[in-house]
Design a protein around this motif. Sequence first.
Motif, short mmCIF file in Angstrom:
data_model
loop_
_atom_site.label_atom_id
_atom_site.label_comp_id
_atom_site.label_asym_id
_atom_site.label_seq_id
_atom_site.Cartn_x
_atom_site.Cartn_y
_atom_site.Cartn_z
N MET A 1 -40.23 22.88 68.40
CA MET A 1 -41.38 21.98 68.40
C MET A 1 -41.11 20.76 69.24
O MET A 1 -40.06 20.13 69.13
CB MET A 1 -41.73 21.56 66.98
CG MET A 1 -42.96 20.69 66.90
SD MET A 1 -43.48 20.43 65.18
CE MET A 1 -44.99 19.51 65.42
N ASN A 2 -42.06 20.43 70.08
CA ASN A 2 -42.02 19.19 70.85
C ASN A 2 -42.56 18.09 69.95
O ASN A 2 -43.72 18.13 69.55
CB ASN A 2 -42.88 19.34 72.11
CG ASN A 2 -42.89 18.09 72.95
OD1 ASN A 2 -42.06 17.21 72.80
ND2 ASN A 2 -43.87 18.02 73.84
N VAL A 3 -41.72 17.13 69.62
CA VAL A 3 -42.11 16.04 68.71
C VAL A 3 -41.99 14.71 69.43
O VAL A 3 -40.92 14.35 69.92
CB VAL A 3 -41.25 16.02 67.43
CG1 VAL A 3 -41.67 14.88 66.52
CG2 VAL A 3 -41.32 17.35 66.70
N PRO B 1 -44.12 10.66 69.19
CA PRO B 1 -42.96 9.81 69.40
C PRO B 1 -41.84 10.16 68.41
O PRO B 1 -42.04 10.86 67.42
CB PRO B 1 -43.49 8.39 69.17
CG PRO B 1 -44.71 8.55 68.34
CD PRO B 1 -45.27 9.92 68.65
N VAL B 2 -40.67 9.65 68.71
CA VAL B 2 -39.45 10.00 67.98
C VAL B 2 -39.56 9.73 66.48
O VAL B 2 -39.00 10.47 65.67
CB VAL B 2 -38.24 9.26 68.59
CG1 VAL B 2 -36.99 9.45 67.77
CG2 VAL B 2 -38.00 9.75 70.01
N PHE B 3 -40.30 8.70 66.08
CA PHE B 3 -40.37 8.39 64.64
C PHE B 3 -40.98 9.52 63.82
O PHE B 3 -40.79 9.59 62.61
CB PHE B 3 -41.09 7.07 64.37
CG PHE B 3 -42.58 7.10 64.60
CD1 PHE B 3 -43.45 7.61 63.65
CD2 PHE B 3 -43.11 6.60 65.79
CE1 PHE B 3 -44.82 7.63 63.86
CE2 PHE B 3 -44.47 6.61 66.01
CZ PHE B 3 -45.32 7.13 65.04
N LEU B 4 -41.68 10.48 64.46
CA LEU B 4 -42.26 11.60 63.72
C LEU B 4 -41.24 12.67 63.37
O LEU B 4 -41.52 13.55 62.54
CB LEU B 4 -43.39 12.25 64.54
CG LEU B 4 -44.71 11.50 64.58
CD1 LEU B 4 -45.71 12.26 65.42
CD2 LEU B 4 -45.26 11.28 63.18
N VAL B 5 -40.07 12.63 63.95
CA VAL B 5 -39.05 13.65 63.70
C VAL B 5 -38.75 13.75 62.21
O VAL B 5 -38.66 14.86 61.66
CB VAL B 5 -37.77 13.38 64.52
CG1 VAL B 5 -36.62 14.27 64.07
CG2 VAL B 5 -38.04 13.57 66.00
N ALA C 1 -39.17 16.66 57.12
CA ALA C 1 -39.51 16.67 55.69
C ALA C 1 -40.57 17.73 55.38
O ALA C 1 -40.47 18.44 54.37
CB ALA C 1 -40.00 15.28 55.27
N ALA C 2 -41.57 17.86 56.24
CA ALA C 2 -42.62 18.87 56.04
C ALA C 2 -42.05 20.28 56.15
O ALA C 2 -42.40 21.17 55.37
CB ALA C 2 -43.75 18.66 57.04
N THR D 1 -32.68 25.39 57.60
CA THR D 1 -31.91 24.77 58.66
C THR D 1 -32.86 24.13 59.66
O THR D 1 -33.69 24.81 60.26
CB THR D 1 -31.02 25.80 59.39
OG1 THR D 1 -30.19 26.45 58.43
CG2 THR D 1 -30.17 25.13 60.45
N ILE D 2 -32.74 22.82 59.82
CA ILE D 2 -33.60 22.07 60.73
C ILE D 2 -32.70 21.22 61.60
O ILE D 2 -31.89 20.45 61.10
CB ILE D 2 -34.60 21.18 59.95
CG1 ILE D 2 -35.44 22.04 58.99
CG2 ILE D 2 -35.48 20.39 60.91
CD1 ILE D 2 -36.14 21.25 57.92
#
Length: 199
Positions: free
Chosen positions: A162-164, A166-170, A175-176, A184-185
């Motif tokens: 997944m392209n995420v 801005p970085v704060f959404l990582v 968590a989702a 494993t994430i």
Amino acid sequence: ARTCDAAKIPRVEASDGARRLIVGPAGFQTVTPLNGASHTGLYYDWAVLVPILHHKNILMLGLGGGEMARVIYQADPSIRITAVENDERVVQLAKTHFNENLKGVEVIVGDATLFVEATKANAYDAIIVDVFDGMVIPSNFYSAWFFSSVKRCLISHGTVIMNVAPVFLVQQVGAAMKQAGFETITACPVVNELQDTGS
């Protein structure tokens, strides 16, 4: 009367040795090297993990100009790729200006969340999520509900890329995914954010 925001009309530009699909005032969906280079140095290059992991049946949510599909196809032309793109204008620009990126790709125009929801279980080896509305990932694409549907569509031990930004959404995406049952994430930064280099 309905007005048209010209800044949101997708368009193609070529400069600095690359062709770009521009989708808004501040961003692009695709950068394809005009010299035929196999890698861009951008996040698209992570798609090469698909053939390395021996995946053969791939779902791409978001097509743009198809650069990720090109990277996968160059590495292994036998891989089956289905791409879901909700914007017919983007699909037409991809077919006109980035057609070489669409080799071996079945393109479906439609809503990616509805497509995933309607897909049978264990249908794909890997799912690539690269969905933006301008520069923003719509919130339904980083919800536990969405990732539960994605997990159901994957084979056991399948891969999600997944392209995420801005970085704060990582952290929210992680968590989702965890809530949806992914064990494993791994987050891999690809392009550094602009940093203030003031004195």
